[in-house]
Design an enzyme around this catalytic site. Structure first.
Site, mmCIF file in Angstrom:
data_model
loop_
_atom_site.group_PDB
_atom_site.id
_atom_site.type_symbol
_atom_site.label_atom_id
_atom_site.label_comp_id
_atom_site.label_asym_id
_atom_site.label_seq_id
_atom_site.Cartn_x
_atom_site.Cartn_y
_atom_site.Cartn_z
ATOM 1 C CB THR A 65 -0.944 0.004 1.219
ATOM 2 O OG1 THR A 65 -1.916 -1.038 1.058
ATOM 3 C CG2 THR A 65 -1.667 1.340 1.360
ATOM 4 C CD GLN B 283 -2.615 -11.006 -4.000
ATOM 5 O OE1 GLN B 283 -2.269 -12.171 -3.895
ATOM 6 N NE2 GLN B 283 -3.198 -10.358 -2.991
ATOM 7 C CB SER C 152 3.144 -6.568 0.429
ATOM 8 O OG SER C 152 2.895 -6.210 1.768
ATOM 9 C CG HIS D 232 1.642 -9.429 4.331
ATOM 10 N ND1 HIS D 232 0.333 -9.805 4.249
ATOM 11 C CD2 HIS D 232 1.706 -8.168 3.849
ATOM 12 C CE1 HIS D 232 -0.374 -8.805 3.741
ATOM 13 N NE2 HIS D 232 0.432 -7.804 3.487
ATOM 14 C CB THR E 34 14.627 4.123 12.485
ATOM 15 O OG1 THR E 34 15.001 5.344 13.126
ATOM 16 C CG2 THR E 34 15.600 3.019 12.876
ATOM 17 C CB CYS F 223 -20.209 -6.279 6.609
ATOM 18 S SG CYS F 223 -20.432 -7.921 5.902
#
Length: 397
Positions: free
Chosen positions: A72, A180, A200, A202, A238, A328
């Site tokens: 992001t 992705q 990213s 993760h 940092t 939602c």
């Protein structure tokens, strides 16, 4: 209760080797990379060795890798910098982009008066390349094209080579969100002349809170975050040394084991499609996600033939984690903008989208468990439907 994790497009479990590498670094490397004493130099060395490793895997210069906190931030950094520092006054994008791209582009449109054009999609949710070419040709404004390499919900793959060529022919900059796909596909950025990409950790079995932006070295950015001059004066603050080390290890492992893991995951995806078609009458798949040649092999977007806004919760009660591809708000379920882009309103009213996303840690037993639970839910809806119909036919309702 057996627990099954099938939401790997959201985040992946960390490899043990990544955890071990980070733990060793935490024990031994604790200096500030900006400090000039030996402790700081050791930390700086780990940063630069990791940067060099990532650059080698992408076949680019290490100076083109800018560490960030996540995909992001990378996407924000790239898009905002193109407008602020490279003179971009027109952005071409699509309604399929991740929110961090859509909302940043919308802000550029409203606050910076940048012209924004959203390219049309074909019925499967893929970019209309002919229209993209036409849009690129009709204006001499400094243009940025930002289109994701693979959609995180329906898995459609962008023909990045074709888009890169169109951008080059029309003197446009090209940014692709590769969150992705990096670590899941080989990518030689010395041959694929995209200008910007994002990663990213993760998403590829690395730690959360670390990523990088690829910025072609011929393009001169200035910092969006100031106050220290870190990251070659492109991102002050940092550095997350342990995260960087974990990212480099995860990226290296992902590419080293890519063929083996891809074959395993493609087998799981094919098996899921087969089992769902056998057990759930009327099941379909959104976008191109059921086409292994044209979609992200880690994602399958299932279109269940009944309406159930709480299916994610029902699956969770059985120990299964997936994504509904919906948000939602105030108790009301609303399908995502991606699903709205590929399905008409009438279809949306009678189906339930479920995103299943895989990793190398999933098994066929996981898929059997998922399909069995969905079958139980489907049968419940089928009974409810016929009960309602019988009552209606008898005048009971």
């Amino acid at each position: 209760m057996q627990r099954v994790y099938l939401d790997n497009a959201a985040t992946t479990p960390m490899h043990k080797e990544v955890i071990d590498t980070m733990t060793q670094c935490m024990h031994n490397i604790y200096g500030n990379p900006s400090s000039t004493h030996v402790f700081g130099r050791e930390a700086k060395a780990q940063m630069e060795l990791s940067r060099k490793k990532i650059a080698e895997l992408l076949n680019v210069s290490s100076s083109e890798i800018v560490f960030t906190s996540c995909g992001t931030e990378s996407n924000n950094f790239i898009i905002r910098s193109c407008v602020d520092h490279l003179g971009v006054t027109r952005i071409i994008t699509s309604t399929l982009e991740h929110k961090c791209v859509q909302e940043t582009v919308a802000e550029m449109e409203s606050n910076r008066k940048v012209e924004v054009i959203r390219v049309k999609l074909d019925p499967s949710g893929s970019v209309d390349y002919d229209e993209l070419e036409r849009i690129l040709q009709v204006s001499d404004k400094k243009t940025l094209v930002t289109l994701m390499h693979a959609n995180n919900e329906i898995g459609n793959l962008l023909d990045v080579e074709k888009v890169q060529q169109l951008c080059e022919e029309n003197n446009a900059l090209f940014h692709t969100d590769t969150v992705q796909t990096l670590g899941h596909y080989p990518m030689d950025l010395s041959k694929l002349k995209i200008d910007f990409a994002s990663c990213s950790a993760h998403k590829l079995h690395g730690p959360k809170g670390i990523g990088f932006a690829f910025v072609r070295k011929s393009l001169q950015f200035k910092p969006q975050i100031t106050g220290g001059g870190q990251e070659r004066n492109l991102r002050s603050g940092t550095e997350n040394v342990y995260g960087v080390v974990g990212l480099a290890k995860a990226f290296e492992m992902s590419l080293n084991d890519l063929d083996k893991h891809r074959a395993h995951i493609e087998d799981l995806k094919s098996y899921t499609i087969q089992k769902l078609q056998e057990e759930i009458p009327g099941v379909e798949f959104n976008g191109l996600s059921a086409d292994l040649d044209k979609s992200l092999y880690t994602v399958l977007n299932v279109r269940l033939p009944f309406k159930d806004a709480l299916i994610g919760f029902e699956l969770e009660l059985k120990g299964i984690a997936v994504s509904q591809g919906s948000a939602c708000s105030s108790g009301a379920s609303k399908v995502s903008t991606v699903i709205q882009s590929v399905l008409d309103a009438e279809t949306i009213e009678r189906i339930t989208p479920v995103r299943v996303s895989y990793s190398c840690y999933n098994t066929r037993e996981d898929i059997d468990r998922l399909v069995n639970v969905i079958k139980q839910i489907s049968e419940k809806h089928l009974v409810a439907h016929y009960t309602f119909k019988c009552h209606s036919d008898e005048g009971g309702i």
